[in-house]
Design a protein around this motif. Structure first.
Motif, PDB file in Angstrom:
ATOM      1  N   HIS A   1     -23.970  -6.372  -1.214  1.00  0.00           N
ATOM      2  CA  HIS A   1     -23.770  -6.344   0.169  1.00  0.00           C
ATOM      3  C   HIS A   1     -23.962  -7.674   0.790  1.00  0.00           C
ATOM      4  O   HIS A   1     -25.013  -7.876   1.728  1.00  0.00           O
ATOM      5  N   PRO A   2     -22.996  -8.585   0.478  1.00  0.00           N
ATOM      6  CA  PRO A   2     -23.437  -9.966   0.939  1.00  0.00           C
ATOM      7  C   PRO A   2     -23.166 -10.157   2.337  1.00  0.00           C
ATOM      8  O   PRO A   2     -23.576 -11.446   2.778  1.00  0.00           O
ATOM      9  N   PHE A   3     -22.286  -9.461   3.090  1.00  0.00           N
ATOM     10  CA  PHE A   3     -21.961  -9.795   4.382  1.00  0.00           C
ATOM     11  C   PHE A   3     -22.756  -9.064   5.505  1.00  0.00           C
ATOM     12  O   PHE A   3     -23.233  -7.695   5.263  1.00  0.00           O
ATOM     13  N   ARG A   4     -22.787  -9.293   6.549  1.00  0.00           N
ATOM     14  CA  ARG A   4     -23.372  -8.640   7.708  1.00  0.00           C
ATOM     15  C   ARG A   4     -22.609  -7.260   8.108  1.00  0.00           C
ATOM     16  O   ARG A   4     -23.274  -6.128   8.184  1.00  0.00           O
ATOM     17  N   ASP A   5     -21.385  -7.337   8.013  1.00  0.00           N
ATOM     18  CA  ASP A   5     -20.318  -6.112   8.415  1.00  0.00           C
ATOM     19  C   ASP A   5     -19.291  -6.205   7.199  1.00  0.00           C
ATOM     20  O   ASP A   5     -18.883  -7.351   6.635  1.00  0.00           O
ATOM     21  N   GLY A   6     -18.642  -5.084   6.957  1.00  0.00           N
ATOM     22  CA  GLY A   6     -17.281  -5.177   6.255  1.00  0.00           C
ATOM     23  C   GLY A   6     -17.505  -5.107   4.791  1.00  0.00           C
ATOM     24  O   GLY A   6     -16.511  -5.240   4.317  1.00  0.00           O
ATOM     25  N   ASN A   7     -18.687  -4.758   4.221  1.00  0.00           N
ATOM     26  CA  ASN A   7     -18.995  -4.970   2.848  1.00  0.00           C
ATOM     27  C   ASN A   7     -18.085  -3.562   2.126  1.00  0.00           C
ATOM     28  O   ASN A   7     -17.513  -4.107   1.102  1.00  0.00           O
ATOM     29  N   GLY A   8     -18.036  -2.487   2.788  1.00  0.00           N
ATOM     30  CA  GLY A   8     -17.235  -1.515   2.068  1.00  0.00           C
ATOM     31  C   GLY A   8     -15.733  -1.811   2.000  1.00  0.00           C
ATOM     32  O   GLY A   8     -15.200  -1.723   1.129  1.00  0.00           O
ATOM     33  N   ARG A   9     -15.104  -2.238   3.017  1.00  0.00           N
ATOM     34  CA  ARG A   9     -13.623  -2.593   3.292  1.00  0.00           C
ATOM     35  C   ARG A   9     -13.401  -3.919   2.201  1.00  0.00           C
ATOM     36  O   ARG A   9     -12.469  -3.866   1.603  1.00  0.00           O
ATOM     37  N   MET A  10     -14.225  -4.802   2.175  1.00  0.00           N
ATOM     38  CA  MET A  10     -14.283  -5.898   1.230  1.00  0.00           C
ATOM     39  C   MET A  10     -14.432  -5.482  -0.153  1.00  0.00           C
ATOM     40  O   MET A  10     -13.662  -6.016  -1.164  1.00  0.00           O
ATOM     41  N   ALA A  11     -15.057  -4.749  -0.534  1.00  0.00           N
ATOM     42  CA  ALA A  11     -15.222  -3.897  -1.975  1.00  0.00           C
ATOM     43  C   ALA A  11     -14.084  -3.174  -2.288  1.00  0.00           C
ATOM     44  O   ALA A  11     -13.478  -3.688  -3.356  1.00  0.00           O
ATOM     45  N   ARG A  12     -13.313  -2.592  -1.520  1.00  0.00           N
ATOM     46  CA  ARG A  12     -11.988  -1.686  -1.716  1.00  0.00           C
ATOM     47  C   ARG A  12     -11.072  -2.891  -1.746  1.00  0.00           C
ATOM     48  O   ARG A  12      -9.921  -2.630  -2.766  1.00  0.00           O
ATOM     49  N   CYS A  13     -11.075  -3.748  -0.765  1.00  0.00           N
ATOM     50  CA  CYS A  13     -10.047  -5.039  -1.101  1.00  0.00           C
ATOM     51  C   CYS A  13     -10.116  -5.734  -2.316  1.00  0.00           C
ATOM     52  O   CYS A  13      -8.921  -6.030  -3.032  1.00  0.00           O
ATOM     53  N   LEU A  14     -11.394  -5.977  -2.843  1.00  0.00           N
ATOM     54  CA  LEU A  14     -11.480  -6.710  -4.265  1.00  0.00           C
ATOM     55  C   LEU A  14     -11.026  -5.842  -5.279  1.00  0.00           C
ATOM     56  O   LEU A  14     -10.436  -6.279  -6.207  1.00  0.00           O
ATOM     57  N   GLN A  15     -11.217  -4.449  -5.095  1.00  0.00           N
ATOM     58  CA  GLN A  15     -10.839  -3.593  -6.039  1.00  0.00           C
ATOM     59  C   GLN A  15      -9.140  -3.880  -6.386  1.00  0.00           C
ATOM     60  O   GLN A  15      -8.564  -3.896  -7.371  1.00  0.00           O
ATOM     61  N   SER A  16      -8.631  -3.781  -5.215  1.00  0.00           N
ATOM     62  CA  SER A  16      -7.136  -3.771  -5.251  1.00  0.00           C
ATOM     63  C   SER A  16      -6.614  -5.158  -5.698  1.00  0.00           C
ATOM     64  O   SER A  16      -5.586  -5.292  -6.511  1.00  0.00           O
ATOM     65  N   LEU A  17      -7.423  -6.361  -5.460  1.00  0.00           N
ATOM     66  CA  LEU A  17      -6.983  -7.612  -6.021  1.00  0.00           C
ATOM     67  C   LEU A  17      -7.114  -7.547  -7.407  1.00  0.00           C
ATOM     68  O   LEU A  17      -6.217  -8.066  -7.950  1.00  0.00           O
ATOM     69  N   VAL A  18      -7.965  -7.076  -8.083  1.00  0.00           N
ATOM     70  CA  VAL A  18      -8.042  -6.859  -9.545  1.00  0.00           C
ATOM     71  C   VAL A  18      -6.955  -6.113 -10.073  1.00  0.00           C
ATOM     72  O   VAL A  18      -6.224  -6.451 -11.019  1.00  0.00           O
ATOM     73  N   LEU A  19      -6.572  -4.912  -9.483  1.00  0.00           N
ATOM     74  CA  LEU A  19      -5.430  -4.328  -9.862  1.00  0.00           C
ATOM     75  C   LEU A  19      -4.141  -5.110  -9.658  1.00  0.00           C
ATOM     76  O   LEU A  19      -3.433  -5.130 -10.388  1.00  0.00           O
ATOM     77  N   ALA A  20      -4.116  -5.765  -8.688  1.00  0.00           N
ATOM     78  CA  ALA A  20      -2.777  -6.607  -8.368  1.00  0.00           C
ATOM     79  C   ALA A  20      -2.564  -7.578  -9.182  1.00  0.00           C
ATOM     80  O   ALA A  20      -1.517  -7.982  -9.781  1.00  0.00           O
ATOM     81  N   ARG A  21      -3.751  -8.365  -9.824  1.00  0.00           N
ATOM     82  CA  ARG A  21      -3.743  -9.303 -10.710  1.00  0.00           C
ATOM     83  C   ARG A  21      -3.014  -8.851 -12.144  1.00  0.00           C
ATOM     84  O   ARG A  21      -2.212  -9.719 -12.722  1.00  0.00           O
ATOM     85  N   ASN A  22      -2.943  -7.720 -12.553  1.00  0.00           N
ATOM     86  CA  ASN A  22      -2.588  -6.990 -13.845  1.00  0.00           C
ATOM     87  C   ASN A  22      -1.044  -7.088 -13.623  1.00  0.00           C
ATOM     88  O   ASN A  22      -0.391  -7.249 -14.569  1.00  0.00           O
ATOM     89  N   GLY A  23      -0.411  -6.426 -12.485  1.00  0.00           N
ATOM     90  CA  GLY A  23       0.853  -6.558 -12.235  1.00  0.00           C
ATOM     91  C   GLY A  23       1.514  -5.269 -12.916  1.00  0.00           C
ATOM     92  O   GLY A  23       2.925  -5.488 -12.875  1.00  0.00           O
ATOM     93  N   ILE A  24       0.959  -4.280 -13.566  1.00  0.00           N
ATOM     94  CA  ILE A  24       1.729  -3.297 -14.014  1.00  0.00           C
ATOM     95  C   ILE A  24       2.285  -2.535 -13.086  1.00  0.00           C
ATOM     96  O   ILE A  24       3.380  -1.827 -13.110  1.00  0.00           O
ATOM     97  N   LEU A  25       1.564  -2.100 -11.917  1.00  0.00           N
ATOM     98  CA  LEU A  25       2.083  -1.473 -10.928  1.00  0.00           C
ATOM     99  C   LEU A  25       1.444  -1.922  -9.594  1.00  0.00           C
ATOM    100  O   LEU A  25       0.231  -2.050  -9.594  1.00  0.00           O
ATOM    101  N   SER A  26       2.127  -1.946  -8.693  1.00  0.00           N
ATOM    102  CA  SER A  26       1.588  -2.438  -7.198  1.00  0.00           C
ATOM    103  C   SER A  26       0.237  -1.803  -6.783  1.00  0.00           C
ATOM    104  O   SER A  26       0.508  -0.469  -6.870  1.00  0.00           O
ATOM    105  N   PRO A  27      -0.751  -2.403  -6.462  1.00  0.00           N
ATOM    106  CA  PRO A  27      -1.659  -1.679  -5.886  1.00  0.00           C
ATOM    107  C   PRO A  27      -1.549  -0.787  -4.674  1.00  0.00           C
ATOM    108  O   PRO A  27      -2.468  -0.218  -4.236  1.00  0.00           O
ATOM    109  N   VAL A  28      -0.226  -1.156  -4.246  1.00  0.00           N
ATOM    110  CA  VAL A  28      -0.033  -0.198  -2.926  1.00  0.00           C
ATOM    111  C   VAL A  28       0.178   1.257  -3.660  1.00  0.00           C
ATOM    112  O   VAL A  28      -0.207   2.073  -2.630  1.00  0.00           O
TER     113      VAL A  28
END
Length: 378
Positions: free
Chosen positions: A189-216
């Protein structure tokens, strides 16, 4: 020290294999040129934004979120909700644009920048900066403290360790690695606000870097938005109320694998729906421009159309048209009995007539029953 996943057991590996099978089949279908793929991608992206923000209380209709995703104003959403949706859109778009770059790495600076994009509409959120003190997550109804973030003095080091973990090329299961990145950011919980959204964005970032199927298409944000209480419950169970990385993460891993399996099944069904929808609309309306078919597809599913969003849909379909042409197209669809206009001037929008809605209702009514059994039950 970060939260880590234990060695996967046979059931977890079996569910991973099932998800992988669905993913491979989806990749084959989605990589083929289909006229309905653009609509499916656009609405999948909108559902991801909608799901992630709804968890934080920013609720909006799908057509409003889809408008924001296209860079247009929503019809009904509040100013704060619109800004939250736009911030999340900007951060996710950046992730999707950069993920294929060979030199793209996760860093503390990147995470702070994504947070700024996401929450910069209010300086009270300390956008792009770590929180200044202790932080507590409370149950809204009772104000009971559910989780205390990591000690503020440990935040910089833990976030550097998390960025290094994301960059580590160790042969981890991709979905598990993405899930653990998500879990660790939420628990720190590093931020004052937006931690959940940041965590879900980071999860998509990890998926995106693999490139098998778009995180969309691989994101579980929609699933989490629809199952937010279960999401909260498993985070509380694994976290134990405070930063405790020695605790077991099995419940979290199983929850996210179940989410991926069910979301992949949902996408598989939507692929089938999209094909049948497009064919049904063509049978109803005859030979039409692709941009008109794409717009009718949205309207048939209950979304409101506006001239501004129609222009964006047309561009997505490969047509660069003027506002005058867009107006003529929409009038023609009204005159033909497929759309109904509502409102005046800038507030005007169009909805499907009962005739057009019947196409979607027929597709939805003929779906096979989906198996949503718990893959880890028993």
């Amino acid at each position: 020290m970060l939260y880590r996943s234990a060695k996967l057991d046979e059931r977890e590996l079996a569910v991973l294999a099932e998800i992988e099978d669905l993913r491979v089949r989806l990749r084959f279908v989605l990589n083929e040129p289909h006229r309905w793929t653009g609509s499916l991608r656009r609405l999948s992206f909108a559902r991801n934004i909608q799901g992630s923000n709804s968890i934080e209380g920013y609720d909006a209709r799908l057509d409003d979120v889809a408008a924001v995703a296209l860079g247009e104003e929503p019809l009904d959403s509040s100013t704060e909700t619109r800004m939250a949706l736009e911030g999340y859109r900007n951060a996710m778009t950046y992730v999707l644009q950069r993920a294929d770059d060979q030199d793209f790495e996760c860093s503390v600076s990147l995470l702070k920048s994504l947070h700024f994009m996401m929450t910069g509409y209010s300086l009270l959120n300390r956008p792009g900066r770590w929180r200044a003190g202790s932080i507590y997550v409370q149950r809204e109804q009772t104000q009971e403290i559910m989780h205390e973030g990591a000690d503020v003095d440990h935040v910089p080091g833990l976030m550097a360790e998390l960025a290094a973990y994301v960059n580590d090329c160790a042969d981890d299961e991709l979905l598990v690695k993405a899930a653990m990145a998500h879990l660790n950011l939420v628990m720190i919980h590093p931020f004052r606000d937006g931690n959940g959204r940041m965590a879900r964005c980071l999860q998509s970032l990890v998926l995106a870097r693999n490139g098998i199927l778009s995180p969309v298409f691989m994101s579980i944000e929609e699933y989490l938005g629809r199952n937010s209480q279960a999401y909260y419950d498993v985070l509380a169970q694994v976290g134990g109320g405070h930063w405790a990385p020695e605790r077991s993460t099995t419940a979290w891993v199983r929850f996210t694998l179940t989410a991926h399996l069910r979301q992949a099944s949902t996408l598989r069904r939507r692929v089938d729906d999209a094909e049948r929808m497009w064919m049904g609309i063509e049978r109803l309306v005859g030979a039409r421009e692709e941009r008109q078919l794409a717009a009718l597809n949205d309207a048939a599913m209950g979304l409101r159309l506006r001239r501004a969003t129609y222009l964006k849909i047309a561009a997505e379909s490969g047509s660069t048209i003027t506002e005058q042409t867009a107006g003529r197209d929409l009038k023609a669809l009204v005159d033909a009995g497929y759309l109904e206009p509502h409102g005046e001037k800038r507030g005007r929008f169009y909805v499907a007539t009962p005739t057009l809605r019947e196409v979607w209702l027929g597709v939805r009514g003929s779906r096979a029953v989906r198996d949503d059994a718990d893959p880890f039950a028993g």
